[in-house]
Design a protein around this motif. Sequence first.
Motif, short mmCIF file in Angstrom:
data_model
loop_
_atom_site.label_atom_id
_atom_site.label_comp_id
_atom_site.label_asym_id
_atom_site.label_seq_id
_atom_site.Cartn_x
_atom_site.Cartn_y
_atom_site.Cartn_z
N LYS A 50 0.84 -1.20 0.00
CA LYS A 50 0.00 0.00 0.00
C LYS A 50 0.87 1.25 0.00
O LYS A 50 1.96 1.28 0.58
N ALA A 51 0.34 2.30 -0.67
CA ALA A 51 1.11 3.54 -0.88
C ALA A 51 1.65 4.11 0.44
O ALA A 51 2.81 4.53 0.52
N ARG A 52 0.82 4.11 1.45
CA ARG A 52 1.25 4.69 2.75
C ARG A 52 2.41 3.89 3.35
O ARG A 52 3.38 4.46 3.84
N ARG A 53 2.27 2.57 3.29
CA ARG A 53 3.34 1.73 3.85
C ARG A 53 4.63 1.88 3.03
O ARG A 53 5.73 1.93 3.59
N LEU A 54 4.48 2.00 1.72
CA LEU A 54 5.65 2.16 0.85
C LEU A 54 6.39 3.45 1.18
O LEU A 54 7.62 3.46 1.29
N ARG A 55 5.63 4.54 1.38
CA ARG A 55 6.28 5.82 1.72
C ARG A 55 7.03 5.72 3.06
O ARG A 55 8.12 6.25 3.21
N THR A 56 6.43 5.02 4.01
CA THR A 56 7.08 4.83 5.32
C THR A 56 8.37 4.03 5.15
O THR A 56 9.40 4.37 5.73
N MET A 57 8.30 2.97 4.34
CA MET A 57 9.49 2.14 4.09
C MET A 57 10.62 2.96 3.46
O MET A 57 11.79 2.86 3.85
N LEU A 58 10.24 3.80 2.48
CA LEU A 58 11.25 4.57 1.75
C LEU A 58 11.79 5.76 2.54
O LEU A 58 12.87 6.27 2.24
N SER A 59 11.05 6.17 3.57
CA SER A 59 11.47 7.37 4.34
C SER A 59 12.78 7.14 5.08
O SER A 59 13.51 8.09 5.36
N ASN A 60 13.09 5.89 5.41
CA ASN A 60 14.37 5.65 6.12
C ASN A 60 15.44 5.07 5.19
O ASN A 60 16.41 4.47 5.64
N LEU A 61 15.23 5.25 3.88
CA LEU A 61 16.23 4.81 2.91
C LEU A 61 17.28 5.91 2.76
O LEU A 61 17.01 6.99 2.24
N SER A 62 18.49 5.64 3.27
CA SER A 62 19.54 6.67 3.23
C SER A 62 20.85 6.05 2.75
O SER A 62 20.99 4.82 2.69
N THR A 63 21.81 6.92 2.44
CA THR A 63 23.09 6.44 1.91
C THR A 63 23.85 5.59 2.93
O THR A 63 24.74 4.83 2.54
N SER A 64 23.48 5.68 4.20
CA SER A 64 24.17 4.86 5.21
C SER A 64 23.95 3.37 4.93
O SER A 64 24.76 2.53 5.34
N ALA A 65 22.85 3.06 4.21
CA ALA A 65 22.56 1.65 3.88
C ALA A 65 23.62 1.06 2.94
O ALA A 65 23.73 -0.16 2.80
N LEU A 66 24.40 1.95 2.29
CA LEU A 66 25.46 1.47 1.40
C LEU A 66 26.51 0.68 2.16
O LEU A 66 27.22 -0.15 1.57
#
Length: 439
Positions: free
Chosen positions: A284-300
């Motif tokens: 769902k769109a809301r859950r997807l936005r929440t998931m992507l909100s903590n996507l940062s370059t530190s994940a590299l």
Amino acid sequence: MAEDEKRDKTELQVMKELVDELYNFRDCYFETHSMEEAGRKKSDVAQEMEKTLKKLEEKEDSFQDTAEFLLQKGRCLNVAPDFSAVAEVCLSRAVKLEPGLVDGWNTLGEQYWKKGDLIGAKNCFTGALQHGKNKVSLRNLSMVLRQLPAADGDAHSKQVMESVDMARQAVQLDITDGTSWYILGNAYMSLFFTCGQNRQLSQQALSAYAQSEKVDRAASCYPELHFNRSTLFQYEEMFGSALNGYSRAAALDPGWEGPPEREKQLLEYLKKVTELIQNKGKVKARRLRTMLSNLSTSALGPCLSPQFRSPAGRVGSLEPRTLTSLKHGSNSGVAAMGKVVFSLAMEGRMAFTFGMVDSEEVCIVVMVYNIADSWGVLIGDTVVIPEPLLKRQSITHKDESFDFRSIRVDSPLLLIVNGKKQNPQSQIVTSVSCSRQSE
């Protein structure tokens, strides 16, 4: 006396020609029959075998203790796909009467093989070679060596390499023999999956299959050739070619369940992948936005280090890129990054598939190979793919079309999941064997 001997030789020659014609009927069936008659091939061959056998048995009283007669009777029965106890008796007697009878040893070896006695088969083919180097013994040995049990992985690799050498020698003896080229293709394919998946080996396998069809029209009607080659096509993500090959194999042998099952599985997989990409795994769109909100370059994670060594051997940190900015082929010096929105196991565990959405909410499918059964990613995991290999999949098959972009990853060890490199136990080399005893 000389006249009697001459007459006997003539009669034995006629018997040999009758059996040769039987094999020609089987091997070149589609030169005289249409594809619509494919379902009748097995019964038609059985019928021809019975006719030929009857003609041979008319002469049995005169020739029953003659090695050549016993050989031809054994060969006649050997045209059938199943083991024949009568053929085994005939051929065993033939080689006892005439130990140098190469055709007798080869055909007896094929009977042992059909019975499941691989060691007995190997001994027959090896014995035949002691009496004369010949392509039939060499290519049969190539097949048996790949099927013999091995003590460990190293021993199996050695057997596969030896099988390639045998198949090569068979081809060198007669470069116009399509069966020898086909078996060389199978040997290269086995070597590809056994010894590190060197792309050169898969290309050599595909070249040998192509040469088989080029030099021998009958070879293009081997259902096993199309099936085995399609297995390699599927692994190489040449999905359209794989589907066509499975379809061709099914048409050539309607009674064989393997090809239509593989075709159906692959079509269902492609449908499922296309659907999941389009709806982003139904997240769902809301859950997807929440998931992507903590996507940062530190994940590299490790990719940020100047000492990071990429799959291609390049040393240096990687720059994150969006999926739309990636070019087709290899993307040096950059990394793709996103959140997992779905996962899917391909039938036969050939690849683990997951969908990844990046910061721009673009979804792409990722196919990971050589995975251990225990490995996988979960919805919501952050995945980084160093130097991604981007492919465009455009497939049309039987009125169905699929068009999507994908990233191929040859090992889970190449991925960074939630900022961490993967455990060495997450990788296991994919094992794919050639179909059927006869290959």
